[in-house]
Design an enzyme around this catalytic site. Structure first.
Site, PDB file in Angstrom:
ATOM      1  N   VAL A 206       0.867  -1.185   0.000  1.00 39.34           N
ATOM      2  CA  VAL A 206       0.000   0.000   0.000  1.00 39.34           C
ATOM      3  C   VAL A 206       0.899   1.229   0.000  1.00 39.34           C
ATOM      4  O   VAL A 206       1.842   1.314   0.795  1.00 39.34           O
ATOM      5  CB  VAL A 206      -0.922   0.003   1.242  1.00 39.34           C
ATOM      6  CG1 VAL A 206      -1.753   1.273   1.300  1.00 39.34           C
ATOM      7  CG2 VAL A 206      -1.808  -1.235   1.250  1.00 39.34           C
TER       8      VAL A 206
ATOM      9  N   GLU B 173      12.699  -9.369  25.540  1.00 41.52           N
ATOM     10  CA  GLU B 173      12.422 -10.720  25.009  1.00 41.52           C
ATOM     11  C   GLU B 173      13.520 -11.144  24.034  1.00 41.52           C
ATOM     12  O   GLU B 173      13.935 -12.299  24.020  1.00 41.52           O
ATOM     13  CB  GLU B 173      11.051 -10.750  24.327  1.00 41.52           C
ATOM     14  CG  GLU B 173       9.917 -10.605  25.335  1.00 41.52           C
ATOM     15  CD  GLU B 173       8.566 -11.061  24.805  1.00 41.52           C
ATOM     16  OE1 GLU B 173       8.206 -10.657  23.688  1.00 41.52           O
ATOM     17  OE2 GLU B 173       7.886 -11.828  25.501  1.00 41.52           O
TER      18      GLU B 173
HETATM   19  C1  FAD Z   1       9.390  -8.957  19.266  1.00 50.14           C
HETATM   20  C2  FAD Z   1       8.041  -8.416  19.666  1.00 50.14           C
HETATM   21  C3  FAD Z   1       7.387  -8.984  20.742  1.00 50.14           C
HETATM   22  C4  FAD Z   1       6.100  -8.532  21.084  1.00 50.14           C
HETATM   23  N1  FAD Z   1       5.464  -9.155  22.127  1.00 50.14           N
HETATM   24  C5  FAD Z   1       4.202  -8.814  22.415  1.00 50.14           C
HETATM   25  C6  FAD Z   1       3.470  -9.527  23.422  1.00 50.14           C
HETATM   26  O1  FAD Z   1       4.015 -10.424  24.067  1.00 50.14           O
HETATM   27  N2  FAD Z   1       2.179  -9.172  23.637  1.00 50.14           N
HETATM   28  C7  FAD Z   1       1.557  -8.187  22.931  1.00 50.14           C
HETATM   29  O2  FAD Z   1       0.345  -7.945  23.150  1.00 50.14           O
HETATM   30  N3  FAD Z   1       2.208  -7.468  21.997  1.00 50.14           N
HETATM   31  C8  FAD Z   1       3.520  -7.750  21.714  1.00 50.14           C
HETATM   32  N4  FAD Z   1       4.193  -7.052  20.727  1.00 50.14           N
HETATM   33  C9  FAD Z   1       3.530  -5.935  20.030  1.00 50.14           C
HETATM   34  C10 FAD Z   1       2.611  -6.464  18.931  1.00 50.14           C
HETATM   35  O3  FAD Z   1       3.293  -7.359  18.092  1.00 50.14           O
HETATM   36  C11 FAD Z   1       2.010  -5.321  18.105  1.00 50.14           C
HETATM   37  O4  FAD Z   1       1.323  -4.464  18.983  1.00 50.14           O
HETATM   38  C12 FAD Z   1       1.044  -5.863  17.043  1.00 50.14           C
HETATM   39  O5  FAD Z   1       1.758  -6.606  16.078  1.00 50.14           O
HETATM   40  C13 FAD Z   1       0.245  -4.744  16.368  1.00 50.14           C
HETATM   41  O6  FAD Z   1      -0.674  -5.329  15.498  1.00 50.14           O
HETATM   42  P1  FAD Z   1      -1.165  -4.559  14.199  1.00 50.14           P
HETATM   43  O7  FAD Z   1      -2.224  -5.409  13.581  1.00 50.14           O
HETATM   44  O8  FAD Z   1      -1.480  -3.155  14.517  1.00 50.14           O
HETATM   45  O9  FAD Z   1       0.110  -4.491  13.233  1.00 50.14           O
HETATM   46  P2  FAD Z   1       1.065  -5.647  12.685  1.00 50.14           P
HETATM   47  O10 FAD Z   1       0.867  -6.907  13.420  1.00 50.14           O
HETATM   48  O11 FAD Z   1       2.424  -5.043  12.644  1.00 50.14           O
HETATM   49  O12 FAD Z   1       0.543  -5.873  11.192  1.00 50.14           O
HETATM   50  C14 FAD Z   1       0.681  -4.932  10.165  1.00 50.14           C
HETATM   51  C15 FAD Z   1       0.622  -5.676   8.848  1.00 50.14           C
HETATM   52  O13 FAD Z   1       0.616  -4.720   7.798  1.00 50.14           O
HETATM   53  C16 FAD Z   1       1.565  -5.116   6.808  1.00 50.14           C
HETATM   54  N5  FAD Z   1       2.030  -3.884   6.172  1.00 50.14           N
HETATM   55  C17 FAD Z   1       2.714  -2.857   6.755  1.00 50.14           C
HETATM   56  N6  FAD Z   1       2.912  -1.877   5.863  1.00 50.14           N
HETATM   57  C18 FAD Z   1       2.345  -2.282   4.710  1.00 50.14           C
HETATM   58  C19 FAD Z   1       2.169  -1.682   3.425  1.00 50.14           C
HETATM   59  N7  FAD Z   1       2.649  -0.458   3.159  1.00 50.14           N
HETATM   60  N8  FAD Z   1       1.524  -2.380   2.469  1.00 50.14           N
HETATM   61  C20 FAD Z   1       1.016  -3.626   2.718  1.00 50.14           C
HETATM   62  N9  FAD Z   1       1.126  -4.221   3.908  1.00 50.14           N
HETATM   63  C21 FAD Z   1       1.782  -3.569   4.883  1.00 50.14           C
HETATM   64  C22 FAD Z   1       2.658  -5.847   7.575  1.00 50.14           C
HETATM   65  O14 FAD Z   1       3.395  -6.699   6.703  1.00 50.14           O
HETATM   66  C23 FAD Z   1       1.811  -6.601   8.599  1.00 50.14           C
HETATM   67  O15 FAD Z   1       1.353  -7.819   8.048  1.00 50.14           O
HETATM   68  C24 FAD Z   1       5.490  -7.467  20.367  1.00 50.14           C
HETATM   69  C25 FAD Z   1       6.166  -6.871  19.298  1.00 50.14           C
HETATM   70  C26 FAD Z   1       7.428  -7.340  18.941  1.00 50.14           C
HETATM   71  C27 FAD Z   1       8.150  -6.708  17.755  1.00 50.14           C
END
Ligand code: FAD
Length: 393
Positions: free
Chosen positions: A75, A162
């Protein structure tokens, strides 16, 4: 083309999608990859706990209905006036947009940090970190330069801690395999704040700090990174730490496409939403997960966690469905069930619905939470297929 378009197949996007499938509501989901990866487990993928590809699932394995369309592309923008999503594969019109593109790293304007550090932001990035460390350790065998064996992790929040815990379980094994002396390896975890893991209780922070230190980490709180140059981390006060691997985990901000599209955002770039998770600027746009600025009952924004993102995704699907069918929407309220931080493969700290847990019990609870997520995502079929690969009990 369906009238509901979801951008991003992370925790919020996938939960919105599975719910819309259950509600028999057609939609299009646009994502960079044909798979959904488990962001909360990326430290495991980076830290050598089995093959990285087990930390992903094909989106079409979860979304199987013919009414769900998957488009794999990047996107590049949102045109609110014309109601279209711009992508590398062309434009996609929407009547309702679900924006769940997650987060990008927050570098706080520290010079050189973006250019000279690795970030644990995707499955590919986790693979890159793992192979970078392996390369550095192999290089040490060639030139005996100890800098190759020094790893700096900037940030000691959930992700940093972690990752450090995981590395400290993996690196002794890597050393053994490559014939590199483990006692020459140094893992520094550098944090500007006076504490690690600010989201857990103080006594548990102490447990976490003790556990990581006993495993071999050098924890440095109250220590500010002021600049990064190739292979060098510059600290406030003038100290320079040379390191073969520099990883930044110190902050996240929302996907910048929101700000570019003119949404009202906070200082972390998150778009302000109302109680129905609808943008305050545009009732045709819902925002969930780390991209959303949504105040909880205490008036403070919900934290950027997978737990909140998943709940937002489901709530958005219900509200879009209600809107499409002329029914009233329901206000969103997150149910915070606690935070669990792993400290390597067998230990952890955190709280479950307010009950503090530590050690092996916390690690087991963390493993159990993987099964729970798989059940939520793809029911018993996915949990049965995947939990054997992901859960280490
Ligand atoms: C190592 C680590 C450990 C964590 N541990 C925890 C935990 O134990 N508990 C907890 O609650 N939270 C944890 N978190 C935080 C949690 O992972 C995030 O809060 C969560 O992933 C957010 O979800 P989201 O759906 O907003 O975004 P995301 O899960 O980041 O998903 C976004 C999606 O959009 C896609 N995307 C991005 N930009 C584009 C684009 N321009 N075009 C097309 N696709 C795109 C990405 O590929 C991805 O698939 C952790 C994070 C990390 C990095």
């Amino acid at each position: 083309m369906s009238k509901i378009v979801i951008v991003g197949a992370g925790y919020a996007g996938m939960m919105a999608a599975t719910r819309l499938e259950r509600l028999a509501e057609p939609f299009t989901i646009i994502n960079k990859h044909a798979y959904h990866y488990f962001t909360t487990l990326l430290h495991e993928a980076a830290g050598g706990r089995g093959e990285p590809d087990k930390y992903r699932v094909d989106i079409k394995e979860v979304l199987a209905k013919p009414s769900s369309e998957l488009v794999v592309t990047e996107v590049t923008g949102i045109d609110r006036e014309r109601r279209v999503v711009r992508t590398e594969a062309g434009e996609f019109p929407y009547e309702y947009l679900v924006f769940t593109l997650g987060w990008v790293p927050e570098y706080f304007g520290i010079p050189g940090l973006a250019e000279h550090s690795l970030v644990l932001r995707s499955l590919n990035a986790a693979k890159q970190i793992r192979s970078h460390i392996e390369r550095e350790f192999r290089q040490y065998r060639e030139d005996q330069n100890p800098v190759h064996l020094r790893i700096v992790v900037g940030g000691a929040g959930l992700t940093g801690v972690e990752l450090v815990g995981e590395l400290l379980d993996w690196l002794p094994e890597l050393c053994m395999t490559l014939g590199v002396p483990w006692d020459h390896v140094e893992v520094q975890n550098i944090e500007a704040m006076p504490m690690i893991l600010p989201m857990v209780a103080e006594n548990l922070r102490e447990v976490a700090a003790r556990t990581l230190t006993e495993k071999g980490a050098k924890l440095r709180i109250n220590t500010k990174i002021v600049q990064v140059t190739p292979g060098r981390v510059h600290l406030e006060g003038g100290e320079v730490v040379e390191a073969g691997t520099i990883i930044w985990t110190g902050g996240v901000r929302a996907n910048p496409l929101l700000e570019q599209a003119g949404f009202t955002v906070d200082r972390r770039g998150r778009a302000k939403v109302n109680e129905y998770l609808q943008s305050v600027d545009d009732p045709h746009v819902f925002v969930g997960g780390d991209s959303a600025w949504c105040d909880g009952p205490d008036g403070r924004p919900y934290p950027p966690t997978a737990q909140v993102a998943s709940q937002m995704g489901r709530a958005i699907a219900d509200n879009v469905h209600a809107l499409v069918h002329g029914r009233p929407m329901k206000p969103f309220q997150a149910h915070l069930k606690g935070t669990l931080a792993s400290l390597g493969r067998e230990l952890g700290v955190g709280d479950m619905v307010g009950v503090p847990v530590k050690g092996v019990v916390a690690a087991v609870a963390k493993e159990a939470s993987k099964v729970k997520y798989l059940l939520e995502l793809g029911g018993v079929r996915l949990a049965a297929a995947k939990s054997g690969e992901l859960v280490h009990l």
